[in-house]
Design a protein around this motif. Structure first.
Motif, PDB file in Angstrom:
ATOM      1  N   UNK A 266       3.858   5.170  -2.305  1.00 26.93           N
ATOM      2  CA  UNK A 266       2.492   5.090  -1.787  1.00 26.93           C
ATOM      3  C   UNK A 266       1.778   3.778  -2.120  1.00 26.93           C
ATOM      4  N   UNK A 267       1.719   3.349  -3.391  1.00 25.29           N
ATOM      5  CA  UNK A 267       0.988   2.108  -3.698  1.00 25.29           C
ATOM      6  C   UNK A 267       1.572   0.890  -2.975  1.00 25.29           C
ATOM      7  N   UNK A 268       2.900   0.875  -2.768  1.00 27.21           N
ATOM      8  CA  UNK A 268       3.513  -0.264  -2.105  1.00 27.21           C
ATOM      9  C   UNK A 268       3.182  -0.305  -0.617  1.00 27.21           C
ATOM     10  N   UNK A 269       3.027   0.854  -0.003  1.00 28.78           N
ATOM     11  CA  UNK A 269       2.628   0.877   1.407  1.00 28.78           C
ATOM     12  C   UNK A 269       1.216   0.313   1.548  1.00 28.78           C
ATOM     13  N   UNK A 270       0.323   0.737   0.678  1.00 29.75           N
ATOM     14  CA  UNK A 270      -1.056   0.240   0.724  1.00 29.75           C
ATOM     15  C   UNK A 270      -1.090  -1.278   0.521  1.00 29.75           C
ATOM     16  N   UNK A 272       1.263  -3.370   1.033  1.00 33.18           N
ATOM     17  CA  UNK A 272       1.916  -4.041   2.166  1.00 33.18           C
ATOM     18  C   UNK A 272       0.936  -4.226   3.320  1.00 33.18           C
ATOM     19  N   UNK A 273       0.162  -3.182   3.611  1.00 36.83           N
ATOM     20  CA  UNK A 273      -0.847  -3.287   4.660  1.00 36.83           C
ATOM     21  C   UNK A 273      -1.854  -4.391   4.334  1.00 36.83           C
ATOM     22  N   UNK A 298      -3.636   4.829   4.779  1.00 35.76           N
ATOM     23  CA  UNK A 298      -4.074   3.952   5.874  1.00 35.76           C
ATOM     24  C   UNK A 298      -5.506   3.464   5.698  1.00 35.76           C
ATOM     25  N   UNK A 299      -6.405   4.313   5.275  1.00 35.06           N
ATOM     26  CA  UNK A 299      -7.789   3.874   5.068  1.00 35.06           C
ATOM     27  C   UNK A 299      -7.887   2.804   3.983  1.00 35.06           C
ATOM     28  N   UNK A 300      -7.349   3.050   2.768  1.00 37.16           N
ATOM     29  CA  UNK A 300      -7.445   1.990   1.744  1.00 37.16           C
ATOM     30  C   UNK A 300      -6.640   0.743   2.105  1.00 37.16           C
ATOM     31  N   UNK A 301      -5.626   0.898   2.959  1.00 36.84           N
ATOM     32  CA  UNK A 301      -4.842  -0.254   3.372  1.00 36.84           C
ATOM     33  C   UNK A 301      -5.458  -1.033   4.508  1.00 36.84           C
TER      34      UNK A 301
END
Length: 427
Positions: A266-270, A272-273, A298-301
């Protein structure tokens, strides 16, 4: 309140251990016709020795899943949904089994923090007191005790990993996955892109394990022969990495207009965005179903900065306006708050998935004519075209096809800033 307990669960810790029968005895072969032994005996009328974790009044299920660490959000959901489903069922009087007994369903959940060694230790702790293991999240963590489960003949079923190994009955007779295999999700993305008719350059960042490899394999197979899709850069990362900024920088330089991001952390997806935006790289994104949460990822990213973020699903999203008045969703949210002490809107689909697992298990229990793990596995393979609570139209639970998990059908969705809309074509 019902007699429903969780051994380790986020905000509280309670211990309930149910050990049924007189120990682990040799299972009696169940070659007789289903339905002949409603009293729990074999064809000759003799009583069948119950497996551990089941009595005439209750059945206990075990879960090892991450309740702490970077995957605690979805991991917590793997317990919450099933707790909500069976908490409501217990309060209504319990589950009626095929042997004529009505039983309450108890849960023992242990935290593995997404660590394979801890997951294996949790299984050893639970295997003699629970009837079956279910719902837990993770490919490496579930693989860590797969062989032990086979050796000990303990069901490891309806678990949350898309690893196809768990859906091969010849190699893995005591296992069955619940969520679509990674190849199915990857293929859905590839098919959508290939059918667009427009030229696309794709950059890939995948987790360097069976998880990432499965997604990429499915994607590549789906675009094979498609002249309009070209993979221009492909990189990997380790699940233990704390940053993928270097990979994002290299991928951004590829000029790709589509980013296939097979990532489970999860943290890496955020990050990455966020990093892609910092670099000024704004491709369309494809994300796995388990790391596509609108509110938690998606929102925090800042995902609205991209022309499109796509994922796949088979579950209704309670936060989506399209399901605000849906009866299934309303029941689910009520039960989640009352029986799982989870009053918030679920941020991860795993809450819905484990609720569906509860419904699927109820179907299996209704087919069980003997209180044994062997009979349970036989009954598990009889579920066909079951519309579990919260299932999207066009998807279903089917456990009868070898090589496929309980759910193999998905629909592609596009993020709309709050939730997802189902799409028929790449936009």
């Amino acid at each position: 309140m019902s007699e429903f307990h969780t051994k380790t669960w986020g905000r509280r810790a309670r211990v309930t251990t149910v050990v049924a029968g007189i120990g682990i005895l040799a299972l009696v072969a169940t070659g007789c016709a289903r339905g002949a032994n409603t009293g729990g005996g074999d064809a000759s009328g003799d009583a069948v020795a119950a497996s551990p974790g089941i009595t005439d009044d209750s059945i206990t299920l075990g879960i090892t899943t991450p309740l702490s660490g970077p995957t605690a959000g979805p991991g917590t959901c793997t317990v919450a949904g099933i707790e909500a489903y069976f908490g409501a069922a217990n309060a209504a009087g319990g589950i009626e089994f095929g042997d004529g007994n009505t039983r309450t369903v108890e849960i023992e959940a242990l935290d593995d923090a997404y660590d394979p060694q801890q997951a294996a230790a949790n299984f050893e702790q639970l295997k003699d007191s629970v009837f079956a293991m279910t719902s837990g999240l993770g490919t490496p963590t579930n693989r860590a005790w797969r062989e032990a489960a086979i050796d000990d003949e303990v069901p490891q079923v309806l678990i949350m990993t898309g690893d196809p190994l768990f859906s091969n009955t010849q190699e893995s007779p005591w296992q069955l996955g619940f969520v679509p295999i990674y190849q199915n999700e990857g293929a859905a993305f590839g098919e959508l892109l290939a059918a667009s008719g427009e030229d696309h350059k794709v950059a890939i960042l995948a987790q360097n394990d069976d998880y990432g490899e499965g997604y990429v394999e499915g994607f590549k197979e789906a675009i094979e022969g498609a002249d309009n899709v070209e993979i221009v850069e492909e990189l990997t990362y380790e699940a233990t990495d704390t940053s993928v900024d270097a990979q994002l920088t290299e991928l951004a330089a590829s000029g790709a207009d589509v980013f296939f991001n097979a990532m489970s952390i999860t943290p890496l997806v955020i990050s990455s965005l966020q990093k892609a935006q910092e670099l000024g790289w704004l491709p369309s994104w494809f994300l796995p179903s388990n790391t596509s949460s609108p509110t938690a990822i998606l929102e925090p990213g800042g995902a609205t900065a991209f022309p499109g973020v796509y994922s796949v699903s088979f579950a209704k999203a309670p936060a989506s306006p399209a399901f605000a008045e849906d009866e299934d969703v309303q029941d689910f949210l009520t039960n989640l708050a009352e029986y799982a002490d989870y009053p918030d809107m679920p941020a991860f689909p795993h809450c819905m998935w484990s609720y569906m697992i509860g419904g699927t298990l109820e179907q299996v229990f209704a087919e069980m004519t003997e209180p044994t793990r062997e009979n349970f596995m036989e009954a598990l393979r009889t579920v066909s075209d079951y519309q579990a609570p919260l299932m999207l139209e066009g998807t279903a639970v089917d456990t009868t096809e070898d090589g496929q998990p309980a759910v193999s059908s998905v629909v592609v969705q596009k993020y709309n800033g709050r939730g997802y809309d189902t799409v028929e074509a790449f936009e």
